[in-house]
Design a protein around this motif. Structure first.
Motif, mmCIF file in Angstrom:
data_model
loop_
_atom_site.group_PDB
_atom_site.id
_atom_site.type_symbol
_atom_site.label_atom_id
_atom_site.label_comp_id
_atom_site.label_asym_id
_atom_site.label_seq_id
_atom_site.Cartn_x
_atom_site.Cartn_y
_atom_site.Cartn_z
ATOM 1 N N ARG A 181 3.706 5.580 -0.154
ATOM 2 C CA ARG A 181 3.020 6.387 0.862
ATOM 3 C C ARG A 181 2.349 5.562 1.959
ATOM 4 O O ARG A 181 1.818 4.460 1.548
ATOM 5 C CB ARG A 181 1.777 7.273 0.364
ATOM 6 C CG ARG A 181 2.210 8.259 -0.915
ATOM 7 C CD ARG A 181 3.275 9.049 -0.698
ATOM 8 N NE ARG A 181 3.152 9.900 -1.868
ATOM 9 C CZ ARG A 181 4.363 10.887 -1.716
ATOM 10 N NH1 ARG A 181 5.439 11.010 -0.831
ATOM 11 N NH2 ARG A 181 4.425 11.635 -2.926
ATOM 12 N N ARG A 182 2.668 5.890 3.252
ATOM 13 C CA ARG A 182 2.076 5.301 4.251
ATOM 14 C C ARG A 182 0.407 5.648 4.100
ATOM 15 O O ARG A 182 -0.131 6.686 4.015
ATOM 16 C CB ARG A 182 2.615 5.638 5.871
ATOM 17 C CG ARG A 182 2.077 4.594 6.983
ATOM 18 C CD ARG A 182 2.069 3.399 6.903
ATOM 19 N NE ARG A 182 1.913 2.556 7.813
ATOM 20 C CZ ARG A 182 1.329 1.374 8.033
ATOM 21 N NH1 ARG A 182 1.410 0.743 6.836
ATOM 22 N NH2 ARG A 182 0.927 0.806 9.152
ATOM 23 N N VAL A 183 -0.250 4.640 4.381
ATOM 24 C CA VAL A 183 -1.767 4.782 4.483
ATOM 25 C C VAL A 183 -2.098 5.897 5.424
ATOM 26 O O VAL A 183 -1.659 6.018 6.675
ATOM 27 C CB VAL A 183 -2.727 3.527 4.819
ATOM 28 C CG1 VAL A 183 -3.910 3.716 5.060
ATOM 29 C CG2 VAL A 183 -2.281 2.420 4.083
ATOM 30 N N PRO A 184 -2.830 6.750 5.005
ATOM 31 C CA PRO A 184 -2.756 8.103 5.826
ATOM 32 C C PRO A 184 -4.086 8.007 6.770
ATOM 33 O O PRO A 184 -4.872 7.372 6.686
ATOM 34 C CB PRO A 184 -3.263 9.461 4.767
ATOM 35 C CG PRO A 184 -3.790 8.618 3.562
ATOM 36 C CD PRO A 184 -3.154 7.141 3.717
ATOM 37 N N TRP A 202 0.799 -3.675 6.573
ATOM 38 C CA TRP A 202 2.212 -3.474 6.346
ATOM 39 C C TRP A 202 2.940 -3.807 4.851
ATOM 40 O O TRP A 202 3.987 -3.759 5.100
ATOM 41 C CB TRP A 202 3.112 -4.603 7.472
ATOM 42 C CG TRP A 202 3.238 -3.704 8.703
ATOM 43 C CD1 TRP A 202 2.595 -3.020 9.409
ATOM 44 C CD2 TRP A 202 4.362 -3.946 9.349
ATOM 45 N NE1 TRP A 202 2.854 -2.558 10.418
ATOM 46 C CE2 TRP A 202 4.336 -3.046 10.443
ATOM 47 C CE3 TRP A 202 5.762 -4.539 9.250
ATOM 48 C CZ2 TRP A 202 5.078 -2.885 11.455
ATOM 49 C CZ3 TRP A 202 6.683 -4.311 10.159
ATOM 50 C CH2 TRP A 202 6.377 -3.631 11.272
ATOM 51 N N LEU A 203 1.803 -4.087 3.881
ATOM 52 C CA LEU A 203 2.462 -4.302 2.545
ATOM 53 C C LEU A 203 3.303 -3.048 2.093
ATOM 54 O O LEU A 203 4.219 -3.414 1.402
ATOM 55 C CB LEU A 203 1.138 -4.676 1.780
ATOM 56 C CG LEU A 203 1.612 -5.325 0.304
ATOM 57 C CD1 LEU A 203 2.521 -6.592 0.580
ATOM 58 C CD2 LEU A 203 0.450 -5.768 -0.406
ATOM 59 N N ASP A 204 2.696 -2.056 2.406
ATOM 60 C CA ASP A 204 3.582 -0.857 1.916
ATOM 61 C C ASP A 204 4.866 -0.792 2.641
ATOM 62 O O ASP A 204 5.924 -0.601 1.967
ATOM 63 C CB ASP A 204 2.734 0.571 2.363
ATOM 64 C CG ASP A 204 2.281 0.616 3.646
ATOM 65 O OD1 ASP A 204 2.257 -0.309 4.531
ATOM 66 O OD2 ASP A 204 1.535 1.588 4.058
ATOM 67 N N GLU A 230 6.438 -3.456 3.629
ATOM 68 C CA GLU A 230 7.318 -4.465 3.017
ATOM 69 C C GLU A 230 7.793 -4.105 1.622
ATOM 70 O O GLU A 230 9.116 -4.368 1.374
ATOM 71 C CB GLU A 230 6.422 -5.797 2.789
ATOM 72 C CG GLU A 230 5.831 -6.491 4.218
ATOM 73 C CD GLU A 230 7.011 -7.226 4.712
ATOM 74 O OE1 GLU A 230 7.637 -6.594 5.673
ATOM 75 O OE2 GLU A 230 6.895 -8.435 4.635
ATOM 76 N N MET A 231 7.199 -3.338 0.673
ATOM 77 C CA MET A 231 7.782 -3.030 -0.355
ATOM 78 C C MET A 231 8.747 -2.125 -0.091
ATOM 79 O O MET A 231 9.715 -2.093 -1.038
ATOM 80 C CB MET A 231 6.643 -2.714 -1.273
ATOM 81 C CG MET A 231 5.352 -3.626 -1.787
ATOM 82 S SD MET A 231 6.255 -5.386 -2.121
ATOM 83 C CE MET A 231 6.590 -4.977 -3.684
ATOM 84 N N LEU A 274 0.689 11.566 2.113
ATOM 85 C CA LEU A 274 0.417 12.099 0.802
ATOM 86 C C LEU A 274 1.115 13.547 0.514
ATOM 87 O O LEU A 274 0.970 13.842 -0.867
ATOM 88 C CB LEU A 274 -1.155 12.147 0.673
ATOM 89 C CG LEU A 274 -1.779 10.791 0.486
ATOM 90 C CD1 LEU A 274 -3.345 11.034 0.710
ATOM 91 C CD2 LEU A 274 -1.497 10.174 -0.714
#
Lengths: 302, 302
Positions: free
Chosen positions: B148-151, B164-166, B168-169, B187
């Motif tokens: 999920r991208r941080v909402p 950007w860690l989300d 990157e993974m 979400l």
């Protein structure tokens, strides 16, 4: 006859395989650890020449970077040697050490992060406290923010990473309100954690700490162990802000300061506004055990 | 008779008030922009010696750092001069420029981020494309991730920051599946954006792009303007992954590459698997207008 390590008294960093004074420590601008927060870390404290839970921290650090699919150029033994050497060269007896893995750089023009050479760096500075001596004596005032901590389903908060912008904005908000620090909530409004610390409430003799959405903090684990030793009941739970407001005692815990009392949460005075007896017992036991070498690893040559 | 700027051909950075070759560019390890992701940025492209939407980018950058309550040591005019000088010294006609504000350092031992002296830095490298020429001709394969991208309710995604860690993974996950890049969901499972790009679907002649939880991308804005010019209907909407899978065309857009076709989303081939006519019309119009100086600011001395 000059002291070769005098330059390191203020702190040291291990970067690109070399030890440099902390003031000179720099990382490449293009490291994705900076440009994309693609990094993880662990922090270890040293007190009276002893690392605390060194193996536990190294194991958690390995787990963090493995989950990010990074490869560390150093073995665990080598990491331990570097950690030792950082502290030894500063001459510090009480210190704060941070280990950091970053994704590293990719060739300019490429977008393929699999090409990055992962980088390890570390730094060591004098031990520092989330709360200064005055605040530790009086207790902190905390602000519970409406800013949400990134929930577990988004990023795994058990990986120690640098997504702290929410904490940073929460800190500024807390300072606006005259509070010393901040607690963020989750999407349901439950309390999670603060910047670098976990929180506990003491209600009717029982310790409560948020069960999810938080870093599995090493000092939090330690508090739960100390509670068993003191025959205190303790459990993980969902905590609404009101559960803190109405608690008999509240304290925070961190590698940066151990166990620290809270005197106020938002407008609510905690207990009678002075650090409570359970908090003080835990705090005293924590430092007494640390000074008795509990889970301690001595710095070579100290 | 040597070219003093030869060292800058591969790229340049502006750090601590000085211009340095990109390979030498480093930031302080203790800058909270690194240690806490407490930073924001903007990226601007230069094509054939022309900045694109320079004023818009500078205005958005100012908004980002103001929301983070940072103070930039340079006025907008000075920022423009630095941006110009970065590109001019590299001699690049097609370039990618990034402006960065970081919180800066606080004194060792302090936790008060209000004491930080905010830092500005910039770098300029050759123009680069999210998709290389082959992929731009064939179209990209995208993977929709369950990450999920941080909402928006957590962090304001309209501030360009480094969380950007989300992504990157997600990128690593996409590569595992043989895809070229990734789209994260929110979400509720709706499509948001990819690492550095927005996404559009074309369904029955209408352009659709996610309405929330995404960066208000400058190229996304540009696409909506170009759609009006071509009398194409366009609207912001919630997009389920299935809406992409079943779309006649899909494309992504970014400062790093303009408008780029997508041939596949997950297992679904988009249209007949070749870049669609609407995508191509938009792409051609985008580059034709840019080369005709549309919203362009020439680099001094070019």
């Amino acid at each position: 006859m000059t002291d070769p390590d005098h330059a390191f008294r203020a702190g040291i960093a291990f970067i690109d395989g070399e030890y440099v004074p902390i003031a000179d420590a720099r990382i490449p601008l293009l490291d994705l650890g900076f440009l994309r927060s693609d990094a993880c870390l662990d922090t270890i404290s040293v007190w009276k020449g002893l690392f605390f839970r060194l193996d536990d921290h190294l194991a958690r650090f390995e787990l963090s970077y493995a989950r990010l699919r990074m490869t560390c150029p150093y073995s665990r033994d080598q990491l331990q040697t570097i950690a030792m050497e950082c502290v030894r060269r500063t001459g510090l007896r009480d210190a704060y050490l941070q280990l950091i893995m970053t994704r590293g750089r990719i060739p300019i023009g490429s977008r393929d992060i699999r090409l990055a050479q992962n980088r390890f760096q570390a730094f060591c500075i004098p031990y520092f406290w989330i709360a200064n001596a005055d605040l530790r004596a009086r207790g902190l005032a905390l602000h519970v923010s409406a800013i949400r901590r990134v929930p577990a389903k988004l990023d795994d908060p058990t990986i120690k990473y640098y997504h702290w912008l929410d904490f940073e904005m929460g800190l500024l908000e807390a300072h606006d309100r005259g509070a010393d620090s901040v607690l963020l909530t989750d999407l349901d409004g439950s309390v999670t954690e603060g910047p670098g610390f976990n929180v506990f409430a003491v209600r009717e003799g029982e310790l409560l700490t948020p069960e999810s959405g938080v870093l599995d903090g090493m000092t939090r684990t330690t508090v739960l162990e100390l509670a068993r030793e003191l025959n205190l009941r303790a459990r993980l739970a969902r905590l609404a802000p009101a559960n803190l407001h109405g608690a008999g005692e509240v304290f925070i815990c961190s590698t940066a300061g151990g166990i620290m009392p809270v005197r106020k949460v938002d407008a609510a005075t905690i207990g009678d506004g002075a650090p409570g007896p359970t908090t003080r017992r835990l705090e005293q036991l924590y430092w007494r055990k640390r000074e008795s070498r509990w889970l301690g690893t001595p710095i070579d040559g100290h």
